[in-house]
Motif scaffolding. Structure first.
Motif, PDB file in Angstrom:
ATOM      1  N   ILE A 273       0.792  -1.376   0.071  1.00 13.48           N
ATOM      2  CA  ILE A 273       0.178  -0.191  -0.080  1.00 13.48           C
ATOM      3  C   ILE A 273       0.947   1.269  -0.067  1.00 13.48           C
ATOM      4  N   VAL A 274       2.228   1.176   0.082  1.00 14.53           N
ATOM      5  CA  VAL A 274       3.098   2.092   0.081  1.00 14.53           C
ATOM      6  C   VAL A 274       4.142   2.066  -1.032  1.00 14.53           C
ATOM      7  N   GLU A 275       4.052   3.314  -1.891  1.00  8.55           N
ATOM      8  CA  GLU A 275       5.015   3.113  -2.977  1.00  8.55           C
ATOM      9  C   GLU A 275       5.813   4.476  -3.117  1.00  8.55           C
ATOM     10  N   PRO A 276       6.845   4.482  -3.842  1.00 10.05           N
ATOM     11  CA  PRO A 276       7.851   5.910  -3.925  1.00 10.05           C
ATOM     12  C   PRO A 276       6.759   6.869  -4.587  1.00 10.05           C
ATOM     13  N   THR A 277       6.767   8.039  -3.998  1.00 11.97           N
ATOM     14  CA  THR A 277       5.935   9.102  -4.471  1.00 11.97           C
ATOM     15  C   THR A 277       6.234   9.146  -5.949  1.00 11.97           C
TER      16      THR A 277
ATOM     17  N   ARG B   7      12.340   7.276   7.334  1.00 13.85           N
ATOM     18  CA  ARG B   7      13.580   7.672   8.130  1.00 13.85           C
ATOM     19  C   ARG B   7      14.812   7.906   7.209  1.00 13.85           C
ATOM     20  N   ASN B   8      14.753   7.073   6.092  1.00 12.83           N
ATOM     21  CA  ASN B   8      15.821   7.417   5.101  1.00 12.83           C
ATOM     22  C   ASN B   8      15.850   8.737   4.361  1.00 12.83           C
ATOM     23  N   GLY B   9      14.832   9.410   4.590  1.00 14.72           N
ATOM     24  CA  GLY B   9      14.451  10.455   3.730  1.00 14.72           C
ATOM     25  C   GLY B   9      13.671  10.358   2.440  1.00 14.72           C
ATOM     26  N   ASP B  10      13.379   9.086   2.155  1.00  8.33           N
ATOM     27  CA  ASP B  10      12.706   8.853   0.893  1.00  8.33           C
ATOM     28  C   ASP B  10      11.143   9.205   1.133  1.00  8.33           C
ATOM     29  N   SER B  11      10.974   9.927   0.077  1.00  7.06           N
ATOM     30  CA  SER B  11       9.335  10.353  -0.123  1.00  7.06           C
ATOM     31  C   SER B  11       8.543   9.113  -0.544  1.00  7.06           C
ATOM     32  N   LEU B  12       7.489   8.796   0.270  1.00 10.72           N
ATOM     33  CA  LEU B  12       6.619   7.630   0.045  1.00 10.72           C
ATOM     34  C   LEU B  12       5.292   8.138   0.240  1.00 10.72           C
ATOM     35  N   THR B  13       4.384   7.229  -0.492  1.00  8.53           N
ATOM     36  CA  THR B  13       2.930   7.861  -0.574  1.00  8.53           C
ATOM     37  C   THR B  13       1.997   6.488  -0.359  1.00  8.53           C
ATOM     38  N   LEU B  14       1.057   6.746   0.534  1.00  8.43           N
ATOM     39  CA  LEU B  14       0.012   5.587   0.275  1.00  8.43           C
ATOM     40  C   LEU B  14      -0.702   5.801  -0.761  1.00  8.43           C
ATOM     41  N   ARG B  15      -0.764   4.663  -1.536  1.00  7.72           N
ATOM     42  CA  ARG B  15      -1.295   4.482  -2.872  1.00  7.72           C
ATOM     43  C   ARG B  15      -2.790   4.898  -3.096  1.00  7.72           C
TER      44      ARG B  15
ATOM     45  N   PRO C   2      -7.039  -1.354   0.019  1.00  2.80           N
ATOM     46  CA  PRO C   2      -7.336   0.105   0.276  1.00  2.80           C
ATOM     47  C   PRO C   2      -6.535   0.944  -0.390  1.00  2.80           C
ATOM     48  N   MET C   3      -7.071   2.075  -0.783  1.00  6.31           N
ATOM     49  CA  MET C   3      -6.721   3.236  -1.393  1.00  6.31           C
ATOM     50  C   MET C   3      -6.813   4.412  -0.614  1.00  6.31           C
ATOM     51  N   PHE C   4      -6.007   5.503  -0.625  1.00  2.00           N
ATOM     52  CA  PHE C   4      -6.067   6.673   0.370  1.00  2.00           C
ATOM     53  C   PHE C   4      -6.046   7.875  -0.320  1.00  2.00           C
ATOM     54  N   ARG C   5      -7.169   8.669  -0.254  1.00  3.80           N
ATOM     55  CA  ARG C   5      -7.099  10.040  -0.737  1.00  3.80           C
ATOM     56  C   ARG C   5      -7.617  11.017   0.425  1.00  3.80           C
ATOM     57  N   HIS C   6      -7.049  12.270   0.482  1.00  3.35           N
ATOM     58  CA  HIS C   6      -7.342  13.350   1.415  1.00  3.35           C
ATOM     59  C   HIS C   6      -8.588  14.091   0.643  1.00  3.35           C
ATOM     60  N   GLU C   7      -9.777  13.528   0.733  1.00  5.90           N
ATOM     61  CA  GLU C   7     -10.747  14.320   0.265  1.00  5.90           C
ATOM     62  C   GLU C   7     -11.751  14.552   1.179  1.00  5.90           C
ATOM     63  N   ARG C   8     -12.656  15.268   1.033  1.00  4.80           N
ATOM     64  CA  ARG C   8     -13.850  15.653   1.920  1.00  4.80           C
ATOM     65  C   ARG C   8     -14.737  14.610   2.137  1.00  4.80           C
TER      66      ARG C   8
ATOM     67  N   ARG D 297     -17.931   8.305  -0.267  1.00  3.54           N
ATOM     68  CA  ARG D 297     -16.756   8.794  -0.530  1.00  3.54           C
ATOM     69  C   ARG D 297     -15.682   8.852   0.790  1.00  3.54           C
ATOM     70  N   TYR D 298     -14.704   8.426   0.830  1.00  4.98           N
ATOM     71  CA  TYR D 298     -13.886   8.011   2.086  1.00  4.98           C
ATOM     72  C   TYR D 298     -12.518   8.541   1.637  1.00  4.98           C
ATOM     73  N   ARG D 299     -11.713   8.829   2.804  1.00  8.07           N
ATOM     74  CA  ARG D 299     -10.235   8.916   2.885  1.00  8.07           C
ATOM     75  C   ARG D 299      -9.575   7.680   2.865  1.00  8.07           C
ATOM     76  N   GLN D 300      -9.955   6.708   3.398  1.00 14.35           N
ATOM     77  CA  GLN D 300      -9.631   5.238   2.946  1.00 14.35           C
ATOM     78  C   GLN D 300     -10.764   4.490   2.388  1.00 14.35           C
ATOM     79  N   PHE D 301     -10.390   4.012   1.251  1.00 19.57           N
ATOM     80  CA  PHE D 301     -11.569   3.370   0.408  1.00 19.57           C
ATOM     81  C   PHE D 301     -10.963   2.182  -0.332  1.00 19.57           C
ATOM     82  N   ASN D 302     -11.906   1.192  -0.445  1.00 18.43           N
ATOM     83  CA  ASN D 302     -11.291   0.225  -0.905  1.00 18.43           C
ATOM     84  C   ASN D 302     -11.834  -0.242  -2.325  1.00 18.43           C
ATOM     85  N   GLN D 303     -10.770  -0.728  -3.152  1.00 17.71           N
ATOM     86  CA  GLN D 303     -10.982  -1.023  -4.723  1.00 17.71           C
ATOM     87  C   GLN D 303     -10.867  -2.531  -5.049  1.00 17.71           C
TER      88      GLN D 303
END
Length: 425
Positions: free
Chosen positions: A44-48, A72-80, A110-116, A121-127
């Motif tokens: 669920i976590v990938e490189p940004t 912790r290594n300074g790498d930019s990661l993103t919840l998919r 699960p997928m993740f988007r910071h929406e209203r 429509r949810y911020r953690q939703f399943n596809q």
């Protein structure tokens, strides 16, 4: 001490709801297996950078909605935020697309988007996503639509959803069209809504997707993408429509359907409903023939779709299409009284589970009177109670009491129990 709660827009699935989730996931998995698709599981976590290169840096998802952090290594990661990019990354990383080998895969999670957050429509939703690679003709586009159409029929939703189709042509087609569309809209810039004004600079095709009535009225006389398609794109789309017509799948051509991700080209489609208010799209996808190369692989054709589980479950519930058997989680409830009966019940229960693996059997734990146990048996929704007291245990007899009818209790020998329950079920 303050009671902690779930993060806003990220919801628990409680035991009373999990049966519907399992039913839906099982139905989809069986359907896809029947079409020859295999499951793939990605982190669920990938490189940004994966999402910046695939979705597009000037999309709403990348600019405003992704959950991105430095590890912790300074790498930019993103919840998919979606599954296609990660699936392509996995195919490439493990060499599954070499030599033009075709692949048909699916995934869930699960997928993740910071929406209203709002209903559907949810911020953690399943596809559940379905992706195919190295198959270039419109026949695979049609297969994806056909299997989703079959799913709607299996779920009893076919009368509540509509298939909308469009072709985005090639990247050159879209570039020529984009220039004409921008020129048209610039002359009417002051009449556009604020979001469309911003999109005109960053992603002008998304203006076609605007829900603002004034902007939609302006688009009525705008240039049409269909007029800019090259011959190959036209033939591909016509081939798809011919296959859908032959299979009897109804559809509507929506010239303003563009989808919100940069990687789409040629076929795009959405299954929409008017039963859920504003959240009308329940399944969407299309072709993304350039994405594999864009992410570092050799050129490969690709097409897929994703469906939102929460939204489809909401539609099933709204239309009262929940199978009646899901309301019952227990078939048989084992009631005992006395130490000898309790010991015997566990042995008998395991024998029944061996003989009748499909029967859901609960053995009462925690003691209590017959009266209190029967209350729990009734509350469980079980069809039958098995009754074993000290006298029955001594005589190797057991009672079978119907809980959902007026039929009388019957008493039989232990060794007759598996065959009798098989008759009852």
């Amino acid at each position: 001490m303050k009671t902690l709660q779930a993060v806003r827009g990220m919801n628990d699935v409680l035991p009373a709801d999990s049966a519907l989730w399992q039913y839906f996931e099982r139905t989809v998995a069986d359907l896809l297996t029947g079409y020859g698709y295999q499951q793939v599981r990605m982190p669920i976590v990938e490189p940004t950078e994966l999402f910046k290169r695939s979705i597009g840096e000037v999309t709403d998802i990348v600019e405003k909605e992704m959950y991105t952090f430095a590890d912790r290594n300074g790498d930019s990661l993103t919840l998919r935020p979606e599954g296609t990019a990660g699936c392509v990354r996995a195919m490439l990383e493990h060499g599954l697309l070499g030599g033009g080998i075709s692949q048909k895969v699916w995934y869930a999670g699960p997928m993740f988007r910071h929406e209203r957050p709002q209903k559907g429509r949810y911020r953690q939703f399943n596809q559940i996503g379905v992706e195919t690679f190295n198959i270039s003709g419109p026949d695979i586009d049609a297969e994806l639509i056909l299997l989703s159409w079959r799913l709607w029929k299996q779920l009893g939703l076919q009368d509540a959803v509509t298939l909308e189709l469009n072709s985005l042509g090639s990247s050159d087609d879209r570039a020529r069209y984009r220039d004409e569309l921008v020129a048209y809209l610039r002359e009417r810039f002051d009449q556009l809504d604020e979001d469309s004004q911003r999109r005109l600079e960053s992603n002008p095709l998304r203006v076609l997707d605007s829900k603002n009535p004034t902007t939609q009225a302006l688009l009525a006389d705008a240039p049409r993408l269909a007029d800019f398609l090259n011959q190959d794109a036209r033939l591909h789309f016509e081939g798809l429509l011919a296959l859908l017509d032959a299979a009897g799948v109804p559809y509507v051509i929506n010239p303003r359907l563009v989808r919100g991700l940069d990687y789409y080209g040629l076929t795009v489609f959405e299954w929409v409903t008017d039963k859920l208010g504003a959240q009308g799209t329940v399944c969407a996808g299309g072709r993304y023939d350039g994405l594999v190369e864009q992410l570092g692989g050799k050129p490969a054709t690709a097409v897929g779709f994703a469906m939102g589980i929460e939204r489809l479950l909401l539609l099933i519930q709204t239309l009262d299409r929940v199978p009646a058997e899901l309301a019952r989680q227990v078939d048989v409830y084992f009631v005992t009284l006395g130490d000898a009966a309790a010991v015997a019940s566990f042995r008998l229960a395991e024998q029944l589970r061996d003989a009748l693996p499909g029967v859901r059997l609960v053995v009462h734990c925690g003691g209590g009177s017959f009266k209190s146990q029967f209350k729990k048996a009734d509350k469980s929704g079980a069809l039958f109670a098995l009754i074993l007291g000290e006298d029955e245990a001594a005589a190797e007899q057991i009672g079978i009491k119907p809980l959902r009818s007026d039929a009388q209790q019957e008493n039989i020998a232990w060794h007759e129990l598996p065959a009798r329950l098989q008759q009852l079920f």
